[in-house]
Scaffold this motif. Structure first.
Motif, mmCIF file in Angstrom:
data_model
loop_
_atom_site.group_PDB
_atom_site.id
_atom_site.type_symbol
_atom_site.label_atom_id
_atom_site.label_comp_id
_atom_site.label_asym_id
_atom_site.label_seq_id
_atom_site.Cartn_x
_atom_site.Cartn_y
_atom_site.Cartn_z
ATOM 1 N N MET A 10 -51.201 29.924 22.101
ATOM 2 C CA MET A 10 -50.522 28.817 21.436
ATOM 3 C C MET A 10 -49.542 28.161 22.383
ATOM 4 O O MET A 10 -49.112 28.747 23.378
ATOM 5 C CB MET A 10 -49.809 29.315 20.182
ATOM 6 N N ALA A 11 -49.155 26.927 22.084
ATOM 7 C CA ALA A 11 -48.261 26.154 22.942
ATOM 8 C C ALA A 11 -47.200 25.482 22.079
ATOM 9 O O ALA A 11 -47.268 25.511 20.844
ATOM 10 C CB ALA A 11 -49.064 25.121 23.719
ATOM 11 N N ARG A 12 -46.241 24.890 22.732
ATOM 12 C CA ARG A 12 -45.131 24.266 22.028
ATOM 13 C C ARG A 12 -44.834 22.920 22.669
ATOM 14 O O ARG A 12 -44.844 22.787 23.890
ATOM 15 C CB ARG A 12 -43.909 25.181 22.102
ATOM 16 N N ALA A 13 -44.557 21.913 21.836
ATOM 17 C CA ALA A 13 -44.263 20.573 22.341
ATOM 18 C C ALA A 13 -43.048 20.007 21.619
ATOM 19 O O ALA A 13 -42.790 20.336 20.454
ATOM 20 C CB ALA A 13 -45.464 19.652 22.135
ATOM 21 N N LYS A 14 -42.311 19.149 22.316
ATOM 22 C CA LYS A 14 -41.205 18.431 21.695
ATOM 23 C C LYS A 14 -41.705 17.072 21.241
ATOM 24 O O LYS A 14 -42.287 16.319 22.034
ATOM 25 C CB LYS A 14 -40.050 18.285 22.684
ATOM 26 N N ALA A 15 -41.497 16.770 19.968
ATOM 27 C CA ALA A 15 -42.003 15.510 19.414
ATOM 28 C C ALA A 15 -41.131 15.088 18.238
ATOM 29 O O ALA A 15 -40.769 15.924 17.400
ATOM 30 C CB ALA A 15 -43.446 15.673 18.950
ATOM 31 N N ASN A 16 -40.804 13.830 18.165
ATOM 32 C CA ASN A 16 -40.033 13.278 17.051
ATOM 33 C C ASN A 16 -38.731 14.053 16.812
ATOM 34 O O ASN A 16 -38.306 14.237 15.667
ATOM 35 C CB ASN A 16 -40.887 13.269 15.775
ATOM 36 N N GLY A 17 -38.135 14.548 17.881
ATOM 37 C CA GLY A 17 -36.858 15.235 17.773
ATOM 38 C C GLY A 17 -36.927 16.690 17.352
ATOM 39 O O GLY A 17 -35.884 17.318 17.125
ATOM 40 N N ILE A 18 -38.128 17.250 17.216
ATOM 41 C CA ILE A 18 -38.280 18.652 16.840
ATOM 42 C C ILE A 18 -39.254 19.334 17.804
ATOM 43 O O ILE A 18 -39.834 18.687 18.673
ATOM 44 C CB ILE A 18 -38.793 18.809 15.389
ATOM 45 N N GLU A 19 -39.425 20.637 17.622
ATOM 46 C CA GLU A 19 -40.408 21.381 18.396
ATOM 47 C C GLU A 19 -41.565 21.764 17.489
ATOM 48 O O GLU A 19 -41.366 22.214 16.357
ATOM 49 C CB GLU A 19 -39.771 22.628 19.016
ATOM 50 N N ILE A 20 -42.774 21.572 17.993
ATOM 51 C CA ILE A 20 -43.981 21.792 17.201
ATOM 52 C C ILE A 20 -44.871 22.810 17.896
ATOM 53 O O ILE A 20 -45.213 22.649 19.072
ATOM 54 C CB ILE A 20 -44.748 20.471 16.986
ATOM 55 N N GLU A 21 -45.246 23.835 17.175
ATOM 56 C CA GLU A 21 -46.184 24.836 17.670
ATOM 57 C C GLU A 21 -47.600 24.318 17.440
ATOM 58 O O GLU A 21 -47.925 23.857 16.333
ATOM 59 C CB GLU A 21 -45.987 26.155 16.916
ATOM 60 N N TYR A 22 -48.434 24.378 18.468
ATOM 61 C CA TYR A 22 -49.777 23.844 18.323
ATOM 62 C C TYR A 22 -50.767 24.654 19.141
ATOM 63 O O TYR A 22 -50.388 25.495 19.970
ATOM 64 C CB TYR A 22 -49.820 22.370 18.746
ATOM 65 N N GLU A 23 -52.038 24.371 18.916
ATOM 66 C CA GLU A 23 -53.102 25.022 19.672
ATOM 67 C C GLU A 23 -54.265 24.055 19.790
ATOM 68 O O GLU A 23 -54.425 23.140 18.960
ATOM 69 C CB GLU A 23 -53.544 26.308 18.973
ATOM 70 N N THR A 24 -55.087 24.239 20.816
ATOM 71 C CA THR A 24 -56.240 23.369 21.005
ATOM 72 C C THR A 24 -57.472 24.198 21.311
ATOM 73 O O THR A 24 -57.389 25.343 21.759
ATOM 74 C CB THR A 24 -56.010 22.373 22.163
ATOM 75 N N LEU A 25 -58.627 23.586 21.062
ATOM 76 C CA LEU A 25 -59.918 24.198 21.369
ATOM 77 C C LEU A 25 -60.834 23.093 21.868
ATOM 78 O O LEU A 25 -60.934 22.033 21.249
ATOM 79 C CB LEU A 25 -60.504 24.860 20.114
ATOM 80 N N GLY A 26 -61.511 23.325 22.988
ATOM 81 C CA GLY A 26 -62.392 22.311 23.551
ATOM 82 C C GLY A 26 -61.788 21.682 24.788
ATOM 83 O O GLY A 26 -60.643 21.951 25.162
ATOM 84 N N SER A 27 -62.554 20.820 25.392
ATOM 85 C CA SER A 27 -62.142 20.189 26.639
ATOM 86 C C SER A 27 -61.198 19.023 26.383
ATOM 87 O O SER A 27 -61.388 18.238 25.443
ATOM 88 C CB SER A 27 -63.378 19.684 27.400
ATOM 89 N N ALA A 28 -60.186 18.883 27.261
ATOM 90 C CA ALA A 28 -59.264 17.753 27.170
ATOM 91 C C ALA A 28 -59.971 16.431 27.437
ATOM 92 O O ALA A 28 -59.443 15.363 27.124
ATOM 93 C CB ALA A 28 -58.115 17.946 28.156
ATOM 94 N N LYS A 29 -61.174 16.471 27.999
ATOM 95 C CA LYS A 29 -61.954 15.256 28.251
ATOM 96 C C LYS A 29 -62.698 14.781 27.004
ATOM 97 O O LYS A 29 -63.190 13.654 26.967
ATOM 98 C CB LYS A 29 -62.945 15.508 29.379
ATOM 99 N N ASP A 30 -62.825 15.653 25.993
ATOM 100 C CA ASP A 30 -63.562 15.302 24.780
ATOM 101 C C ASP A 30 -62.687 14.482 23.837
ATOM 102 O O ASP A 30 -61.447 14.570 23.886
ATOM 103 C CB ASP A 30 -64.021 16.574 24.061
#
Length: 296
Positions: free
Chosen positions: A1-21
């Motif tokens: 899992m990863a974490r990003a700063k967005a809209n003034g908060i921190e959001i835990e997220y995850e991805t599956l698949g290629s970043a090119k898709d």
């Protein structure tokens, strides 16, 4: 899992698949963590050539918790909304803010535009993304959700009682017992919904990952306090596929049909025996309908 700063908060997220898709963002419903997305649904979309992104909404899971705000009384918020007052002033945040979170997450991870699939409250967030952040939305898939029109048929009393039931104690066992009874009340036909053991196990795992009952109350207030948006849906330009369970007692199928009626060119599809849940057995069926729509 990863974490990003967005809209003034921190959001835990995850991805599956290629970043090119091409990207598809999955937006979860009320009080549920990102862990509840069925593996078959995520894997099916990724195998079809999509980059699948999913995340914890604010106040649940591992994203920012709004501990500085006491949850308002749902009755006070509902009364304000029904009497023509601005109920959004009574709540810490609204669904519009949660849509800004999701749009901000896409920006934070470098996704210019994505297909948006949201379930239940997540479907409301998805609609607000299409309304307020249209440049981020390629195609829209609201699932088991509502247009927000207050004149739509209400939940059954049994479904609403199950949704608002409170465990006798804040323990994994008590919380999982409530989850099982809730899914029996609002979920799919017994032949389709997840077994009681699966529901219990996943609830206990989520409890240990993050237990935020006050966050769930703030999310509920957000739903009640968001200004109604049904009359704005005619401005949505994203191609839209609305999916709904024919046996959903919490958000009735008429609510999904209303979304499709209001958004130009939208298509509505319902599924027999499907209630208000993310039953694992629905994954293959949903992927089979979603992928052709996204590719068209």
């Amino acid at each position: 899992m990863a974490r990003a700063k967005a809209n003034g908060i921190e959001i835990e997220y995850e991805t599956l698949g290629s970043a090119k898709d091409p990207a598809i963002l999955l937006v979860m419903g009320f009080a549920l963590q990102m862990t509840r997305w069925p593996e078959g649904l995520k894997r099916g979309l990724a195998d079809a050539g999509f980059r699948v992104i999913w995340f914890d909404n604010r106040d649940v899971g591992l994203s920012t918790e709004f501990t500085q705000y006491t949850p308002p009384s749902p009755m006070d918020v509902l009364t304000a909304a029904m009497t023509g007052q601005d109920a959004s002033k009574l709540v810490p945040y609204t669904v519009k803010d949660m849509a800004a979170d999701a749009a901000g997450l896409l920006d934070a991870i470098g996704v210019d535009r994505a297909d948006i699939l949201g379930v239940s409250m997540g479907g409301m967030i998805a609609q607000h993304m299409a309304l307020d952040h249209a440049h981020k939305v390629r195609k829209l898939i609201p699932v088991m959700t509502s247009s927000g029109d207050p004149s739509l048929p209400p939940s059954t009393p049994e479904a609403m009682a199950a949704l608002t039931a409170v465990p006798l104690a804040r323990t994994p066992e008590a919380v999982s017992a409530i989850a099982v009874s809730t899914q029996h009340a609002i979920g799919s036909h017994p032949d389709l919904r997840n077994s009681a053991e699966i529901i219990r196990q996943r609830t206990i795992e989520d409890f240990h990952r993050s237990d935020r009952p006050l966050g769930a109350m703030r999310q509920y207030a957000a739903i009640l306090g968001t200004p109604r948006w049904h009359e704005r849906l005619g401005s949505v330009r994203a191609p839209t596929l609305v999916l709904h369970g024919a046996d959903d007692p919490l958000i009735r199928p008429a609510a999904g049909r209303d979304i499709a009626r209001r958004i130009p060119g939208a298509v509505f599809k319902s599924y027999p025996r499907w209630g208000h849940d993310l039953a694992d057995r629905m994954s293959e069926t949903l992927v089979a309908d979603i992928v052709p729509f996204l590719r068209a």
